[in-house]
Motif scaffolding. Structure first.
Motif, PDB file in Angstrom:
ATOM      1  N   LEU A  99       0.835  -1.206   0.000  1.00 24.98           N
ATOM      2  CA  LEU A  99       0.000   0.000   0.000  1.00 24.98           C
ATOM      3  C   LEU A  99       0.870   1.257   0.000  1.00 24.98           C
ATOM      4  O   LEU A  99       0.541   2.250  -0.664  1.00 24.98           O
ATOM      5  N   ALA A 100       1.984   1.216   0.731  1.00 22.13           N
ATOM      6  CA  ALA A 100       2.920   2.353   0.721  1.00 22.13           C
ATOM      7  C   ALA A 100       3.511   2.512  -0.677  1.00 22.13           C
ATOM      8  O   ALA A 100       3.566   3.613  -1.238  1.00 22.13           O
ATOM      9  N   PHE A 101       3.920   1.385  -1.257  1.00 19.07           N
ATOM     10  CA  PHE A 101       4.483   1.358  -2.611  1.00 19.07           C
ATOM     11  C   PHE A 101       3.507   1.977  -3.605  1.00 19.07           C
ATOM     12  O   PHE A 101       3.860   2.808  -4.436  1.00 19.07           O
ATOM     13  N   GLN A 102       2.233   1.567  -3.489  1.00 26.42           N
ATOM     14  CA  GLN A 102       1.228   2.033  -4.447  1.00 26.42           C
ATOM     15  C   GLN A 102       0.927   3.514  -4.256  1.00 26.42           C
ATOM     16  O   GLN A 102       0.688   4.241  -5.223  1.00 26.42           O
ATOM     17  N   ALA A 103       0.935   3.981  -2.996  1.00 27.25           N
ATOM     18  CA  ALA A 103       0.708   5.407  -2.751  1.00 27.25           C
ATOM     19  C   ALA A 103       1.799   6.222  -3.456  1.00 27.25           C
ATOM     20  O   ALA A 103       1.513   7.231  -4.115  1.00 27.25           O
ATOM     21  N   VAL A 104       3.048   5.750  -3.355  1.00 26.58           N
ATOM     22  CA  VAL A 104       4.151   6.423  -4.047  1.00 26.58           C
ATOM     23  C   VAL A 104       3.942   6.330  -5.559  1.00 26.58           C
ATOM     24  O   VAL A 104       4.130   7.305  -6.289  1.00 26.58           O
ATOM     25  N   ASP A 105       3.515   5.158  -6.018  1.00 26.83           N
ATOM     26  CA  ASP A 105       3.238   4.982  -7.444  1.00 26.83           C
ATOM     27  C   ASP A 105       2.175   5.961  -7.923  1.00 26.83           C
ATOM     28  O   ASP A 105       2.257   6.493  -9.031  1.00 26.83           O
ATOM     29  N   ASP A 106       1.157   6.162  -7.100  1.00 27.60           N
ATOM     30  CA  ASP A 106       0.086   7.094  -7.460  1.00 27.60           C
ATOM     31  C   ASP A 106       0.608   8.524  -7.551  1.00 27.60           C
ATOM     32  O   ASP A 106       0.166   9.300  -8.405  1.00 27.60           O
ATOM     33  N   LEU A 107       1.534   8.865  -6.666  1.00 25.28           N
ATOM     34  CA  LEU A 107       2.152  10.199  -6.746  1.00 25.28           C
ATOM     35  C   LEU A 107       2.970  10.305  -8.034  1.00 25.28           C
ATOM     36  O   LEU A 107       2.875  11.290  -8.769  1.00 25.28           O
ATOM     37  N   LEU A 108       3.748   9.259  -8.323  1.00 26.42           N
ATOM     38  CA  LEU A 108       4.569   9.257  -9.546  1.00 26.42           C
ATOM     39  C   LEU A 108       3.693   9.236 -10.797  1.00 26.42           C
ATOM     40  O   LEU A 108       4.065   9.788 -11.827  1.00 26.42           O
ATOM     41  N   GLY A 109       2.513   8.612 -10.693  1.00 24.71           N
ATOM     42  CA  GLY A 109       1.597   8.527 -11.840  1.00 24.71           C
ATOM     43  C   GLY A 109       1.044   9.886 -12.239  1.00 24.71           C
ATOM     44  O   GLY A 109       0.546  10.060 -13.355  1.00 24.71           O
ATOM     45  N   ILE A 110       1.126  10.855 -11.342  1.00 23.79           N
ATOM     46  CA  ILE A 110       0.696  12.223 -11.679  1.00 23.79           C
ATOM     47  C   ILE A 110       1.892  13.174 -11.783  1.00 23.79           C
ATOM     48  O   ILE A 110       2.052  13.867 -12.772  1.00 23.79           O
ATOM     49  N   TRP A 111       2.762  13.144 -10.758  1.00 23.10           N
ATOM     50  CA  TRP A 111       3.840  14.137 -10.707  1.00 23.10           C
ATOM     51  C   TRP A 111       5.205  13.545 -11.022  1.00 23.10           C
ATOM     52  O   TRP A 111       6.220  14.227 -10.893  1.00 23.10           O
TER      53      TRP A 111
END
Lengths: 372, 372
Positions: B246-258
């Protein structure tokens, strides 16, 4: 085969006289095929439905549509769930190892799930719009759902099998997973053949052994493995299933060209429309002679033709007639009988209750004479 | 997290100060993350390559392209095979159970195969044209090969795991197959969210737990299971892996936009272009206030817009700015730290060598600060 006399010393009837041409009459030699298929369906369907219910929405609904339990609008339906030969075989497989038929249920369900996973993906890859007289999943719910639900059925297949946690379940899962890989190999070969001008009969048989033989073989060993059979027994049962699968596929290839659309639920000349290099085609091309050469010329031109998609019924009829004239239809029909005979012979190498053996023989007979 | 003090009584550094912003410098607290990832890659790659070689042509070639071992023309290549976090975790998992890291290899390979099966299918379903700075498989080899090779990798994953025939392998396969089903559930949820106007933060977290948490959890338990760990130990290791996911994916979600396209290998505003209801988006929509409401209005209009596909960079930048203004970026960043802290805490409930624990902590730190 004309007659096959097994080492068990009893003569089995010729395949084509075993049943009337109308295969709705499914009783012969005292064995009621309908009842055998129905038992497989009745015992496996509740477990199959429970497995499908595990999927996250909307995949559970899409899968229920695929299995014919609901229609495209989501209303309950009494759809055609297929012949259910595999579940029937998996239960007989448990009995062949001396176990109760119920022992084979997780295997029956797992094999059925893998089979349906492959149908969902193959229909999408092949662009098939109809299956079992209904629109295919990708037509109704889109390509993404066809991919996802196929994947999900494949995953749940292993889950259903492994959740007992027994050593036998692990062995069964290993056989299922190897059969699944071969099934996928077979589909890859089938697709690659569509783009090739020439495919040998041997290559075609290898592809069909992967695409159809491997999973049918697994259906016939999986119940026995769950019932504690040793590896040799399982392997021999797989030999029966593998050759039964090749017989089954030879009949399928005949139906794919000359099958009655009303019975098969597919288009006329279905396999020809998809440029399938199925057995009748490759056998006709390998036969030599004027019809074979004319066919070869036509198919080579078809491969480059931009009009192929608008071909008339007559153009496919011409190709079918040439395949028949070159001997491809007759060769494939004989091949079904040859594989049937090899399958039956394998049963002689397994010690099993005579009633189970007779039922496996009857199922093999049924597979070869079916019309859909 | 700002600082996390585990029950083992030692303070771990703040995530964002654990490493320099440039994550190529991967050494901290005496643990060399590069070496840890490299060990996972070195020990698993030969087995992975052998597994891929089992596939019938052309699937073996297509898979080799996907893994970056050859280029689109079939020439040997030193492609980017991904971060290889999962293989590293699977080997540590074996060590957590007191076994040699090599015991985890079949698990590492199986998890990596399942992960790559999902990438192949997801890229096709999502229409993603680039991954790891290269054209995706469906772009190069067509949709049918992407489906087939994905299927084949999934099948081989189970085959690699089960071929030892041990009880432990059966238990490991059961966990892998349940994780795989959840992974597919998560992808189904992700796709369904794209068509919905509102998705709650809880729904998004559930989806991400399925899509990313489940397989990472499996990576962290599978080596231990192969090494003979009991179910409770395996479950606790999974808790670490799940929250790490879940931590990994939260970072992925940030990278997916910014994220920086040069680092991620994806397009700018990648997730916004696909209407992904990722964490920053749903958190911003749930936040309330003027920016949140303006964002909600824009996204609702986007869903009906026929011009969406021709949106300019500026239009996506506006949406990204609103997500940030509404607090979605900061919330997601904090969520990554929260999940990271919960993951680390789970490690305290397992008895394992201190060196292994420190390496698992370091890997968790690395996952949260990565830039790609």
């Amino acid at each position: 085969m004309s007659t096959s006399t097994g080492t068990r010393g009893e003569s089995v009837p010729t395949v084509h006289s075993a049943y009337p041409a109308d295969d709705t009459a499914q009783s012969a030699g005292g064995i009621d095929i309908s009842a055998l298929l129905e038992r497989g369906r009745t015992l496996s369907t509740p477990v199959l439905r429970a497995a499908v219910e595990r999927l996250a929405p909307p995949m559970n609904t899409v899968a229920a549509y695929h299995f014919g339990w609901i229609d495209a609008q989501g209303r309950p339906s009494e759809g055609d769930g297929g012949k259910a030969v595999r579940p029937a075989l998996a239960l007989l497989s448990a009995e062949a190892a001396g176990a109760a038929p119920e022992v084979g249920i997780p295997g029956a369900v797992a094999v059925e799930l893998v089979h349906n996973f492959s149908l969902l993906h193959d229909d999408l890859m092949d662009g098939d719009e109809q299956r079992r007289h209904r629109d295919t999943v990708w037509k109704v719910h889109g390509p993404a759902q066809a991919i996802l639900v196929g994947d999900a059925l494949f995953a749940v297949a292993n889950e259903v099998l492994l959740e007992s946690g027994t050593v036998e379940a692990g062995r069964a899962a290993r056989r299922l997973t190897t059969a699944s890989r071969k099934l996928i190999d077979g589909q890859a070969q089938d697709i690659s053949f569509e783009h090739r001008e020439r495919v040998t009969v041997e290559e075609c048989l290898e592809m069909e052994g992967n695409k159809t033989g491997a999973l049918l073989a697994c259906a016939v060993s999986i119940g026995a493995v769950l019932g504690g059979a040793d590896e040799r027994t399982a392997d021999t049962l797989e030999a029966y299933g593998y050759h039964l699968g090749l017989a089954f596929q030879a009949v399928d290839d005949l139906l794919g060209i000359w099958g009655d659309p009303v019975a098969t639920g597919k288009q006329t000349w279905s396999d020809l429309r998809q440029r399938k290099k199925s057995l009748p085609v490759v056998a006709a091309l390998a036969a030599g002679g004027p019809a074979s050469e004319r066919l070869g010329g036509l198919l080579a031109a078809d491969a480059k033709s931009s009009d192929f998609d608008s071909f008339s019924e007559e153009e496919f009829a011409t190709r079918a007639a040439l395949i028949e004239e070159a001997g491809g239809r007759e060769w494939t029909s004989q091949e079904a009988r040859r594989q049937h005979a090899v399958a039956i012979e394998a049963l002689d190498r397994v010690d099993m209750p005579e009633r189970v053996r007779a039922q496996l023989v009857a199922l093999a007979d049924f597979v070869v004479v079916r019309k859909r």
